[in-house]
Design a protein around this motif. Structure first.
Motif, PDB file in Angstrom:
ATOM      1  N   ARG A   1       0.190  -1.564   5.015  1.00 40.42           N
ATOM      2  CA  ARG A   1       0.759  -0.661   4.081  1.00 40.42           C
ATOM      3  C   ARG A   1       2.316  -1.190   3.710  1.00 40.42           C
ATOM      4  O   ARG A   1       2.775  -1.956   4.554  1.00 40.42           O
ATOM      5  CB  ARG A   1       1.101   0.685   4.656  1.00 40.42           C
ATOM      6  CG  ARG A   1      -0.405   1.458   4.860  1.00 40.42           C
ATOM      7  CD  ARG A   1      -0.047   2.849   5.385  1.00 40.42           C
ATOM      8  NE  ARG A   1      -1.527   3.372   5.532  1.00 40.42           N
ATOM      9  CZ  ARG A   1      -2.366   3.310   6.682  1.00 40.42           C
ATOM     10  NH1 ARG A   1      -1.835   2.670   7.569  1.00 40.42           N
ATOM     11  NH2 ARG A   1      -3.567   3.731   6.868  1.00 40.42           N
TER      12      ARG A   1
ATOM     13  N   TYR B   1      -4.380  -0.805  -3.186  1.00 47.03           N
ATOM     14  CA  TYR B   1      -4.592   0.634  -3.353  1.00 47.03           C
ATOM     15  C   TYR B   1      -3.432   1.664  -3.452  1.00 47.03           C
ATOM     16  O   TYR B   1      -2.642   1.127  -2.664  1.00 47.03           O
ATOM     17  CB  TYR B   1      -5.843   1.252  -2.372  1.00 47.03           C
ATOM     18  CG  TYR B   1      -6.936   0.287  -2.321  1.00 47.03           C
ATOM     19  CD1 TYR B   1      -8.186   0.742  -2.991  1.00 47.03           C
ATOM     20  CD2 TYR B   1      -6.966  -0.526  -1.493  1.00 47.03           C
ATOM     21  CE1 TYR B   1      -9.251  -0.026  -3.073  1.00 47.03           C
ATOM     22  CE2 TYR B   1      -8.129  -1.414  -1.223  1.00 47.03           C
ATOM     23  CZ  TYR B   1      -9.206  -0.963  -2.050  1.00 47.03           C
ATOM     24  OH  TYR B   1     -10.529  -1.603  -1.798  1.00 47.03           O
ATOM     25  N   LEU B   2      -3.134   2.402  -4.471  1.00 45.64           N
ATOM     26  CA  LEU B   2      -2.155   3.300  -4.790  1.00 45.64           C
ATOM     27  C   LEU B   2      -2.327   4.337  -3.558  1.00 45.64           C
ATOM     28  O   LEU B   2      -3.302   5.085  -3.490  1.00 45.64           O
ATOM     29  CB  LEU B   2      -1.876   3.718  -5.990  1.00 45.64           C
ATOM     30  CG  LEU B   2      -0.638   4.459  -6.390  1.00 45.64           C
ATOM     31  CD1 LEU B   2       0.613   3.860  -5.854  1.00 45.64           C
ATOM     32  CD2 LEU B   2      -0.874   4.993  -7.495  1.00 45.64           C
TER      33      LEU B   2
ATOM     34  N   LEU C   1       3.785   1.258  -9.891  1.00 43.23           N
ATOM     35  CA  LEU C   1       3.693   0.728  -8.566  1.00 43.23           C
ATOM     36  C   LEU C   1       5.295   0.746  -8.090  1.00 43.23           C
ATOM     37  O   LEU C   1       5.432   1.023  -6.624  1.00 43.23           O
ATOM     38  CB  LEU C   1       3.251  -0.517  -8.116  1.00 43.23           C
ATOM     39  CG  LEU C   1       1.746  -0.623  -8.726  1.00 43.23           C
ATOM     40  CD1 LEU C   1       1.242  -1.949  -8.150  1.00 43.23           C
ATOM     41  CD2 LEU C   1       1.010   0.437  -7.821  1.00 43.23           C
TER      42      LEU C   1
ATOM     43  N   VAL D   1       1.892   1.431  -1.079  1.00 50.98           N
ATOM     44  CA  VAL D   1       0.422   1.158  -1.562  1.00 50.98           C
ATOM     45  C   VAL D   1      -0.051   0.847  -0.188  1.00 50.98           C
ATOM     46  O   VAL D   1       0.593   0.403   0.921  1.00 50.98           O
ATOM     47  CB  VAL D   1       0.571  -0.106  -2.412  1.00 50.98           C
ATOM     48  CG1 VAL D   1       1.043   0.364  -3.913  1.00 50.98           C
ATOM     49  CG2 VAL D   1       1.165  -1.104  -1.839  1.00 50.98           C
TER      50      VAL D   1
END
Length: 880
Positions: free
Chosen positions: A21, A113-114, A90, A95
């Protein structure tokens, strides 16, 4: 960066990629981003992640400066929309990502991936679905991920989205402009209106690269008014950060990098633009200062359009808390007590345009230099000023080129809210000193001084004028008998002449400048015999007579460097003129006699001021002070008639207290005429409502009656007291006693039907009888606050006790309890008693003195440290 624990399937099963992350710091293109971790004690680590299995267009790139034949590379179609799609989705968001492949060069490819887990939006699929990216050629749809990308691409083609739409996409290619032909014209053309922009790069905390929209100018923007620590480039090409440079850069990056902002273009420096960056969450310039990441810089703070004082205040906030770059900061006045930093004093003498001598409340004299200016000469006036010490310049020894200087107290001096140094600079009578950037020993209003100097230069004022400097010739005829004889008849015929006191030799001998005659004369006060001062005679020093020094100080404090009026009567053998000197309508000879610093001379008998002098001398004799300390009144043999003792008159009338001043005077309205005032106000406001004054049509004149709109939006009768400018007109509300500074747009002509002839001004000024207001500002404020709390806007009973030159003195009683307001202040120890000798007041004076003794015993307020008026008080180590 945080990462989850690696998990695996059953023995021999496929390895599930580790989910990691981070926070998206920057979007490099439609298929590459930079993520960072959480900061812990400094800027966090970063890494670049490229999206697997898809391709987006390449963004424009400028040719390398080291390759002269190289050309700029433009955007590929749909490259910038793809970058913008990711940027808006973003930037600054959390993320998660998995790394699927890593090249030998270290480039990492993976899925993004958000959100916090892989259940969030798949960024690659979103790009392909919008027609902003394609699947990489040669990829086979042999797994679920590839199948989903294939489905997304087919849907985009069917919907003709993005690159699958009709046309070649040329409209998506930016016309990037890397340079500005005329930066000054470019900045001025925007008229300091906010320009939409995207921050593309952060060089350091106060310098960024911005893309100006909609014309796609890529410009370097330096934040106006500040400078952050920078990265110093060494000879080997490496960059070494100054202390807190990396932290300042991260502070700006984390808030502005690739954010939508607005920029106010304020000036230019070569190809760099000076500006202020505005973000919905705040002004980064002020935030950097407040957090101790930046310092104010003089060369660009003048163009900061949102108020240089805000930047100075933010910097001061960080200095006081010693944040970051200010961790070792010591204020220039750190060693001074508060009472030595700010005080009110009386100007006694103007030495030159940047130095004055002031008298403190303690009676001491102090030389004050105006901060941060370098003057030629100055004219001045004896008055009360506010002094704020900015720094103390230490003494310096003499060198071959520079003379020695004693220690200097440098301060900002204001009078009536006007900064004297700024006024001098704005008229071109002084210039502003330039300092090293790390030199904090400067005026607290340095920016205003720089702005005033810029205006003076632009308008060619004073020192900055290109005209030839006028020569002022002054004839000095003091002591020149022949010239004095020529001037005498003219001065005698002139009656009262204007003069300026240049020097005070003694209580009754002065040097005057007569502006109309442009000459200097020695002037002796007529009608009095003043104690002689010490004199140096051949072979000996003659001591001064008693109280000669006191008389000299009295005259200095009253008239030195002030405008006066003189009446010349005669001349002595040495060419000195003899006559009468008047200051603010008062005769200086009479004042010296009145204060027991001089005696009446027999030559005054033929003067029109003889009665005034005798009356003043008789009063001084009764007090037996100073020159009359040993005076014994001669017994009078003649039988004098016994006059009846005058009794105190106590006729109290009802009044309404409307205003209390800072020196404890008060204004009242007569209750009996209150209904008349209410009726007049009602009629006047109805008349104004039907015929409102045209804004800006009224030109105020000093002393004129007018109408003024108060803060409550209502119109009141007023008198113009002073005009600083159309935006600052001082008015006095004649029916209520309060004062205010208003723009002329809130003033109007007073209709004749409501003038003072119809109804006189209803506010009458009084002072409290039998009390002395404390000289100490804090003590006086306590007394005023108490009175305001008790009687303002209430009905009381008033009795006039005696008259004075300024206003009548009266006692006030509460309407309900009949308690004496002044006596109550004495009981609380907030004021002192004024002892008067009149027999009719002895009874009430005794009551006041008894109350004062009770307050002393209880150590209330003024008396909390004992009787401060006595030199031999126990507190000072002496017994009574």
């Amino acid at each position: 960066m945080a990462s989850s624990a690696q998990s695996s399937g059953s023995s021999g099963g496929p390895v599930v990629p580790t989910v990691q992350r981070g926070i998206v710091k920057m979007v490099l293109s439609g298929c590459a981003i930079i993520v960072r971790g959480q900061p812990r004690g400094g800027p966090p680590p970063e890494r670049q992640i490229n999206l697997s299995n898809i391709r987006a267009g390449n963004l424009a790139r400028r040719a390398a400066a080291t390759q002269p034949d190289a050309k700029d590379t433009p955007d590929e179609p749909w490259a910038f929309p793809a970058r913008e799609f990711l940027r808006k989705k973003l930037i600054g968001k959390e993320v998660c990502f998995t790394i699927e492949n890593k090249t030998p060069q270290g480039r990492e490819y993976g899925m993004i991936y958000l959100g916090k887990d892989t259940n969030g939006e798949n960024i690659a699929e979103s790009l392909v679905a919008e027609g902003l990216a394609t699947r990489r050629e040669g990829m086979r749809a042999n797994n679920p991920e590839q199948n989903r990308l294939s489905e997304c691409e087919e849907q985009a083609k069917a919907a003709k989205k993005g690159m699958w739409s009709d046309g070649n996409g040329s409209h998506t290619i930016r016309d990037l402009k890397y340079t500005i032909e005329n930066p000054r014209h470019f900045v001025d053309s925007h008229h300091q209106k906010p320009v939409n922009a995207i921050i593309e790069h952060v060089r350091d905390g106060s310098v960024v690269r911005a893309l100006l929209l909609p014309d796609y100018y890529l410009v370097t923007v330096m934040l106006s008014g500040i400078k952050c620590p920078t990265f110093r480039r060494e000879a080997d090409g490496s960059e070494v950060p100054e202390p807190f440079a990396a932290e300042a850069k991260f502070f700006t990056e984390s808030r502005l990098l690739q954010r939508d902002v607005q920029i106010i273009l304020e000036s230019c420096h070569n190809q760099n633009v000076l500006g202020t960056i505005l973000h919905p969450n705040g002004n980064i310039t002020e935030l950097l200062l407040k957090e101790g990441f930046a310092r104010c810089v003089d060369w660009s703070i003048a163009v900061y359009t949102r108020g240089a004082e805000k930047l100075r205040a933010a910097e001061r906030f960080a200095k006081e808390r010693r944040l970051r770059i200010w961790r070792d900061y010591v204020a220039p006045t750190a060693n001074l007590d508060q009472k030595d930093k700010q005080f009110v004093a009386k100007v006694m003498q103007v030495l030159n345009a940047d130095a004055i001598v002031v008298k403190l409340n303690s009676g001491d004299y102090k030389t004050i230099h105006l901060s941060s200016i370098r003057p030629p000469r100055l004219e001045g006036e004896n008055t009360q000023v506010n002094v704020t010490v900015d720094y103390i310049r230490p003494a310096s020894p003499a060198t071959e080129t520079v003379p020695a200087f004693s220690e200097r107290t440098c301060a900002t001096v204001t009078i009536g809210g006007i900064n004297i140094a700024e006024a001098l600079v704005s008229k071109g009578l002084a210039t502003v000193i330039r300092y090293r950037q790390d030199d904090d020993q400067r005026s607290s209003h340095y920016d205003e001084l720089l702005a005033a100097e810029a205006r003076a230069i632009k308008n060619g004022k004073g020192l900055h004028s290109k005209k030839e400097v006028p020569i002022h010739r002054v004839a000095d005829i003091s002591g020149d008998t022949q010239k004095a004889k020529q001037f005498l008849p003219f001065l005698q015929r002139a009656g009262r002449s204007e003069a300026v006191v240049e020097y005070v030799f003694s209580g009754s001998r002065l040097k005057l400048y007569l502006p109309k005659e442009t000459c200097l004369i020695t002037f002796l006060l007529a009608g009095i015999e003043c104690p002689r001062g010490a004199r140096n005679l051949p072979g000996l020093v003659q001591e001064g007579e008693p109280f000669s020094e006191e008389a000299t100080i009295f005259t200095k404090e009253l008239v030195l460097q002030r405008e006066v009026e003189v009446e010349v009567e005669s001349m002595d053998k040495a060419g000195n003129f003899i006559g009468w000197l008047h200051i603010d309508g008062a005769n200086l000879s009479v004042l010296l006699v009145e204060h027991a610093l001089s005696k009446v001379h027999f030559t005054a008998e033929r003067s029109s001021y003889y009665k005034s002098l005798l009356s003043a001398e008789d009063a001084a004799k009764q007090k037996k002070e100073k020159v009359w300390a040993h005076y014994e009144e001669q017994p009078v043999e003649a039988v004098t008639p016994v006059l009846e003792e005058k009794e105190r008159s106590a006729t109290y009338k009802p009044v309404f207290v409307t205003e209390i001043t800072d020196d404890l005077h008060f204004y009242v309205q007569d209750v009996e005429t209150g209904t008349q005032l209410e009726k007049l106000m009602e009629n006047m406001r109805n008349d104004i409502a039907s015929h409102p004054p045209v804004e800006g049509s009224y030109a105020p004149r000093r002393g004129e009656f007018c109408i003024a709109k108060f803060v409550d939006g209502e119109w009141y009768r007023a008198r113009v007291e002073k005009i600083e400018s159309p935006a600052k007109v001082h008015v006095f509300y004649i029916d209520y006693g309060n004062r205010e500074i208003l723009p002329s747009s809130r003033l109007g002509v007073l209709p004749p039907a409501f003038s003072t002839r119809v109804l006189p001004a209803q506010a009458t000024e009084y002072a409290f009888a039998f009390i002395q207001v404390p000289q100490d500002e804090d003590a006086r404020t306590d007394a005023v606050d108490s009175v305001v709390r008790d009687i303002q806007n209430t009905q009381c009973l008033l009795n006039v006790e005696h008259l004075s030159a300024s206003c009548p003195h009266a006692t006030l009683q509460f309407a309900d309890s009949k308690g004496d307001v002044g006596l109550g202040l004495v009981k609380e120890g907030l004021v002192m008693v004024e002892v008067r000798k009149e027999k009719q007041f002895q009874k009430v004076i005794t009551e006041y003195l008894n109350a004062q003794e009770s307050a002393k015993s209880a150590r209330l307020n003024l008396w909390r440290y004992g009787d401060f008026r006595a030199d031999d008080a126990d507190e000072f180590g002496y017994s009574r």
